[in-house]
Design a protein around this motif. Structure first.
Motif, PDB file in Angstrom:
ATOM      1  N   ASP A  38     108.391 -14.402  82.601  1.00 45.79           N
ATOM      2  CA  ASP A  38     108.023 -12.983  81.794  1.00 45.79           C
ATOM      3  C   ASP A  38     107.860 -11.910  82.969  1.00 45.79           C
ATOM      4  O   ASP A  38     106.705 -11.942  83.747  1.00 45.79           O
ATOM      5  CB  ASP A  38     106.948 -13.253  80.997  1.00 45.79           C
ATOM      6  N   LYS A  39     108.647 -11.439  83.506  1.00 44.73           N
ATOM      7  CA  LYS A  39     108.802 -10.308  84.597  1.00 44.73           C
ATOM      8  C   LYS A  39     107.905  -9.027  84.009  1.00 44.73           C
ATOM      9  O   LYS A  39     107.473  -8.150  84.782  1.00 44.73           O
ATOM     10  CB  LYS A  39     109.954 -10.128  85.061  1.00 44.73           C
ATOM     11  N   ALA A  40     108.227  -8.603  82.732  1.00 42.35           N
ATOM     12  CA  ALA A  40     107.760  -7.358  82.403  1.00 42.35           C
ATOM     13  C   ALA A  40     106.570  -7.204  81.970  1.00 42.35           C
ATOM     14  O   ALA A  40     105.520  -6.517  82.302  1.00 42.35           O
ATOM     15  CB  ALA A  40     108.591  -6.993  81.025  1.00 42.35           C
ATOM     16  N   ARG A  42     102.318  -7.549  82.309  1.00 41.01           N
ATOM     17  CA  ARG A  42     101.392  -7.573  83.682  1.00 41.01           C
ATOM     18  C   ARG A  42     100.187  -7.430  82.975  1.00 41.01           C
ATOM     19  O   ARG A  42      99.813  -6.852  81.780  1.00 41.01           O
ATOM     20  CB  ARG A  42     101.766  -6.299  84.566  1.00 41.01           C
ATOM     21  N   ARG A 120     108.056  -7.261  91.305  1.00 40.72           N
ATOM     22  CA  ARG A 120     106.857  -8.218  91.213  1.00 40.72           C
ATOM     23  C   ARG A 120     106.501  -9.280  92.322  1.00 40.72           C
ATOM     24  O   ARG A 120     107.606  -9.567  93.021  1.00 40.72           O
ATOM     25  CB  ARG A 120     106.886  -8.961  89.879  1.00 40.72           C
TER      26      ARG A 120
END
Length: 472
Positions: A38-40, A42, A120
């Motif tokens: 899950d890079k989106a 935060r 990231r």
């Protein structure tokens, strides 16, 4: 399988001089799976795009391995302040993995260093650029690694004492909290590390210098940090991504018995959208280059990422066949990129069906062999009773989606169980076992993977054959 005793990480070297990966029972392991990310998300939303469904579907398709992306900038958003909520979310994901019998590699991921450059990874507070410029490349994000500010940030990470200590402490926190979790297989200490080119250096020369002079000591420092809190899990080390150009790594010895070499398997032209060109010899040159390090230092190989962006071009069916054959010749496993539901790199479409050609990754394989593997191959020419006489994975007629699968091994002298995983596409196949052994075939619900467990007499020669329905 759980965590392993790193004193028994690698088995005897195989035909290519590369050791097999072993579990704590001495069985030869094969890891097959995908990256989960899950890079989106935060802060409060970190990891929320990952659900139990990811791991349920991985196991349903026969996979046993996941490389889980975690981010230092989420773990330590302010220097010295570690997020308890983020650690709890990681543990929740690991609980799902354990529930579905998936082993997890915790990957300290970075893309273009981190949030200071719009990506990231390494926190902004740990990013030092000396005022050098950075220009975004929205149409070619990898080109941003060559921006002066990004390259200088890597130099400071490797060379500044306080940043070295901060990175080591981050790993003490992470491994200290997660090391006892039964789903944790190991730690990937940094994703796709890069560095700073010197004036007049070409890229291969710079990569070998960075790997030799900066990455090798960094990995030794981080190994010491992890071992201060976790003595069992594997340590995965990566070269720079330049290995994808067929350049042997300059990495030196990492003084830890649990090291696994974890290169990535990407081609620059294919990443830019080109079709696979079998005549170019890229897979052959990559295999030649990537096998030098594990032969030299006697460590197993698990490829941490692979798979093209555009998998539906005319030659991509051939690419997957060639790539899977190559990977089986030298590695103990791999994690494709990426297990998600959609377009782009996603393995599955929105309805959970494999996207074009990616179904070839779901094949029968020996997840754990209680003995010495003699041959392990797929191919339409493998008829019942026929021993291919090939090194593991070397069958020239590799056709993992439709051919026969055969495993032949010499059982260990200590009684134990061999485990073979069959994806749903293999559920209607005939399974036969020759030799003094008892097979226990565990079936699952329709559309789910199956497993075969074989208990053999010590020292016996055993052959397990999985034959497509209708073939005699």
């Amino acid at each position: 399988m759980g965590a392993v005793d790193v004193s028994a990480t690698a088995g005897a070297a195989g035909p290519r001089g590369i050791p097999a990966l072993l579990d704590d029972r001495g069985r030869t392991l094969t890891l097959r799976g995908w990256n989960v990310e899950d890079k989106a998300g935060r802060g409060d939303q970190a990891l929320k795009a990952i659900t139990e469904k990811h791991f349920r579907d991985l196991r349903a398709n026969g996979f046993n391995f996941a490389r889980l992306l975690v981010f230092w900038d989420d773990l330590e958003p302010r220097r010295g302040h570690y997020s308890a909520a983020y650690l709890r979310r990681i543990e929740r994901v690991l609980d799902w993995a354990r529930a579905h019998d998936i082993q997890v590699l915790i990957d300290a991921h970075q893309d273009v260093f981190g949030p200071a450059f719009g990506h990231r990874g390494i926190p902004a507070w740990a990013t030092r650029t000396d005022g050098l410029p950075f220009t975004p490349h929205p149409d070619d994000w990898f080109a941003e690694y060559f921006e002066p500010a990004v390259q200088r940030a890597f130099t400071h990470l490797y060379e500044d004492d306080d940043l070295r200590r901060a990175q080591a402490q981050m790993w003490r926190v992470l491994a200290g909290r997660l090391g006892d979790h039964p789903a944790v297989f190991g730690y990937d200490l940094i994703n796709e590390p890069m560095g700073e080119l010197r004036q007049g250096e070409d890229l291969p020369t710079a990569a070998r210098r960075i790997e030799r002079d900066q990455l090798t000591p960094m990995y030794n420092r981080l190994a010491d940090a992890v071992r201060s809190v976790d003595g069992e899990s594997h340590l995965f080390i990566e070269p720079t991504p330049i290995v994808g150009e067929g350049v042997p790594t300059g990495l030196g010895r990492i003084d830890d018995p649990g090291v696994v070499y974890a290169p990535h398997f990407y081609n620059t032209a294919m990443e830019a959208g080109a079709d696979y060109d079998p005549s170019a010899g890229w897979i052959e040159s990559y295999e030649t280059a990537v096998t030098v390090y594990p032969r030299t230092y006697g460590v197993p190989v698990v490829v941490g990422e692979w798979g093209p962006l555009n998998n539906s071009l005319p030659n991509m069916g051939r690419f997957y066949r060639d790539a899977l054959a190559s990977l089986s010749r030298y590695s103990s496993g791999w994690a494709g990129y990426v297990w998600c539901y959609g377009t782009g790199y996603c393995a599955l479409d929105e309805r959970g069906r494999f996207r074009t050609n990616k179904e070839q990754t779901a094949t029968p394989y020996a997840a754990a062999v209680a003995g010495r593997v003699i041959s392990d191959a797929h191919g339409p020419g493998l008829e019942p009773g026929q021993d291919p006489g090939l090194d593991p994975g070397q069958d020239p007629g590799l056709d993992p989606g439709h051919g026969t699968y055969r495993l032949t091994y010499r059982a260990s002298m200590r009684p134990d169980t061999t485990e073979i995983s069959l994806p749903p596409s293999a559920s209607d196949r005939r399974i036969s076992v020759t030799g003094p052994a008892v097979a226990d075939i565990r079936t699952a619900a329709a559309g789910r993977s199956h497993r075969v467990r074989v208990a053999a007499l010590p020292g016996a020669r055993i052959t397990v054959t999985v034959t497509p329905a209708g073939r005699r």
